[in-house]
Design an enzyme around this catalytic site. Structure first.
Site, PDB file in Angstrom:
ATOM      1  N   SER A   1       0.797  -1.235   0.000  1.00  0.00           N
ATOM      2  CA  SER A   1       0.000   0.000   0.000  1.00  0.00           C
ATOM      3  C   SER A   1       0.826   1.280   0.000  1.00  0.00           C
ATOM      4  O   SER A   1       0.264   2.375  -0.094  1.00  0.00           O
ATOM      5  CB  SER A   1      -0.958   0.014   1.199  1.00  0.00           C
ATOM      6  OG  SER A   1      -2.091  -0.775   0.936  1.00  0.00           O
TER       7      SER A   1
ATOM      8  N   LYS B   1       0.176   3.844  -2.657  1.00  0.00           N
ATOM      9  CA  LYS B   1      -0.774   4.956  -2.541  1.00  0.00           C
ATOM     10  C   LYS B   1      -0.083   6.305  -2.369  1.00  0.00           C
ATOM     11  O   LYS B   1      -0.736   7.351  -2.458  1.00  0.00           O
ATOM     12  CB  LYS B   1      -1.742   4.691  -1.393  1.00  0.00           C
ATOM     13  CG  LYS B   1      -2.628   3.463  -1.614  1.00  0.00           C
ATOM     14  CD  LYS B   1      -3.611   3.272  -0.473  1.00  0.00           C
ATOM     15  CE  LYS B   1      -4.521   2.068  -0.712  1.00  0.00           C
ATOM     16  NZ  LYS B   1      -3.935   0.794  -0.298  1.00  0.00           N
TER      17      LYS B   1
ATOM     18  N   SER C   1      -6.067   3.605   4.430  1.00  0.00           N
ATOM     19  CA  SER C   1      -5.483   2.816   3.342  1.00  0.00           C
ATOM     20  C   SER C   1      -6.553   2.179   2.455  1.00  0.00           C
ATOM     21  O   SER C   1      -6.408   1.056   1.981  1.00  0.00           O
ATOM     22  CB  SER C   1      -4.556   1.723   3.902  1.00  0.00           C
ATOM     23  OG  SER C   1      -3.708   1.221   2.891  1.00  0.00           O
TER      24      SER C   1
ATOM     25  N   LYS D   1       2.957   6.578   4.625  1.00  0.00           N
ATOM     26  CA  LYS D   1       2.099   5.448   4.272  1.00  0.00           C
ATOM     27  C   LYS D   1       2.741   4.117   4.633  1.00  0.00           C
ATOM     28  O   LYS D   1       3.919   3.890   4.379  1.00  0.00           O
ATOM     29  CB  LYS D   1       1.798   5.473   2.771  1.00  0.00           C
ATOM     30  CG  LYS D   1       0.696   4.513   2.359  1.00  0.00           C
ATOM     31  CD  LYS D   1      -0.649   4.965   2.890  1.00  0.00           C
ATOM     32  CE  LYS D   1      -1.690   3.854   2.845  1.00  0.00           C
ATOM     33  NZ  LYS D   1      -1.449   2.801   3.866  1.00  0.00           N
TER      34      LYS D   1
END
Length: 391
Positions: free
Chosen positions: A66, A69, A126, A232
């Site tokens: 993730s 992102k 997320s 993140k």
């Protein structure tokens, strides 16, 4: 090749002691420090200069999970900055976006949320569904958005990154590196607004409904390490536990990236160790903030005869802790013979800081405003006025 017009001037920063400034090359002696022994790969950089303070296997291609992102959020922030998207705009969720598995904010087909709420869902929760909904809004489809992601990666000079989706869900040939994630993070942090989202530990969606949804940041360091406000996390069975973190203390902001830690606790411990090292060993000397006007530049065939040249990012010089800098030469190089159209954010030159003939910092200079091409009537009036004045 376009010719370059260079303007040089010197700024003296008064100090009682001078230590050599750290160049954007590797600042740490790798053999003398080990900060991420339990990570597959890692990197630590200072945000303004991009100086590498520590690295370990930082060019190894690995699944970013993730952390993907970060690029998704970067393209969202760029769209907002260009005026192509607003925080209050309502984004409609497609059936495809709502079908995303993994981490999600449980969007339903047809449900609408504002860009601001979608960003909360991406940065804090997320949300894969929110990521795809925003991708579809910006590019028309996730496929089109993936093309934008890879184009942006190429623009940033990221040679070891390739995206296959906007979420980081496992997919063949979807990879990045610690180095490339740090550069993406550096670019994202140009937009100060982003840390409003990535730095929030918790938030609520659908507050005034029966489906009130509590978001808790997957990056626990936001709560437990002073100064951390992003960026993140990532996890899949293949990628293990990953994190691109950023923290700011005083004038100094750093970015730490870890791939492949065995547990969330180990991931956070490695990042904490890197942050502690950066803030105890180095310091940043700010020169300019992002968006500072440097000069007016002539533009031919434009609706305006000039464009404002501004800094594209914060500009600083890095030294070891306790160091100072002086006798720095600031060099502004502007492209010669600029011709409209020029868009807001287009690169029109380069800003450099030089000491003793050595380039310490090099940063793009961009256009503050858009200059459209002049109409034929405007061009005619200018030409007529020129001939009239010649009489």
């Amino acid at each position: 090749m376009k010719s370059i017009l260079s303007l040089c001037f010197t700024v003296v920063l008064l100090s009682s002691m001078t230590l050599p400034a750290v160049n954007t090359a590797k600042a740490a002696e790798q053999k003398s420090v080990e900060l991420a022994e339990n990570a597959r790969s890692a990197i630590l950089i200072e945000r303004d200069t991009g100086a590498i303070l520590y690295e370990k296997n930082s060019d190894e291609k690995l699944p970013p999970a993730s952390m993907t992102k970060i690029m998704t959020m970067l393209l969202i922030m760029e769209a907002i900055d260009k005026g192509e998207l607003t925080l209050k705009e309502k984004i409609r969720t497609s059936e495809f976006a709502a079908s995303m598995g993994g981490s999600q904010i449980f969007l339903e087909p047809g449900e609408e949320m504002t860009t601001e709420q979608m960003l909360q869902g991406i940065a804090i929760g997320s949300g894969n569904d929110a990521s795809v909904a925003m991708a579809e809004r910006i590019a028309g489809s996730e496929e089109g958005f993936i093309d934008m992601m890879n184009k942006k990666a190429k623009e940033l000079g990221l040679k070891n990154t390739k995206f296959q989706n906007a979420t980081g869900l496992p997919e063949a040939d979807h990879y990045s590196t610690a180095h490339d994630m740090a550069i993406m993070g550096k670019e994202l942090l140009k937009y100060n607004l982003i840390t409003k989202f990535t730095g929030s530990y918790e938030a609520y969606l659908r507050e005034d409904t029966e489906k009130k949804f509590w978001l808790v940041n997957t990056n626990r360091l936001v709560k437990f390490y002073p100064g951390v406000d992003g960026l993140k996390t990532g996890f899949t069975n293949e990628a293990k536990y990953c994190l691109t973190a950023t923290a700011k203390k005083g004038d100094m902001r750093v970015i730490a990236v870890v791939f492949g830690a065995s547990t969330p606790k180990e991931r956070n411990a490695q990042v904490t160790k890197m942050l502690d090292y950066a803030f105890s060993q180095y310091m940043t000397h700010p020169i300019y903030k992002r968006g500072v006007s440097l000069q007016k530049v002539k533009v031919s065939k434009g609706s305006s005869k000039t464009v404002t040249a501004v800094t594209s990012e914060p500009i600083s010089v890095l030294t070891k802790k306790g160091g100072n800098v002086k006798d720095l030469t600031q060099k502004i190089s502007i492209k010669k013979n600029l011709v409209a159209p020029i868009k807001h954010g287009d690169k029109i030159g380069t800003f450099s800081i030089v000491k003793d003939g050595k380039v310490l910092v090099k940063s793009p200079i961009v256009a503050k405003e858009t200059v459209d091409r002049a109409s034929w009537w405007e061009m005619y009036k200018r030409a007529f006025g020129m001939f009239s004045s010649a009489d």
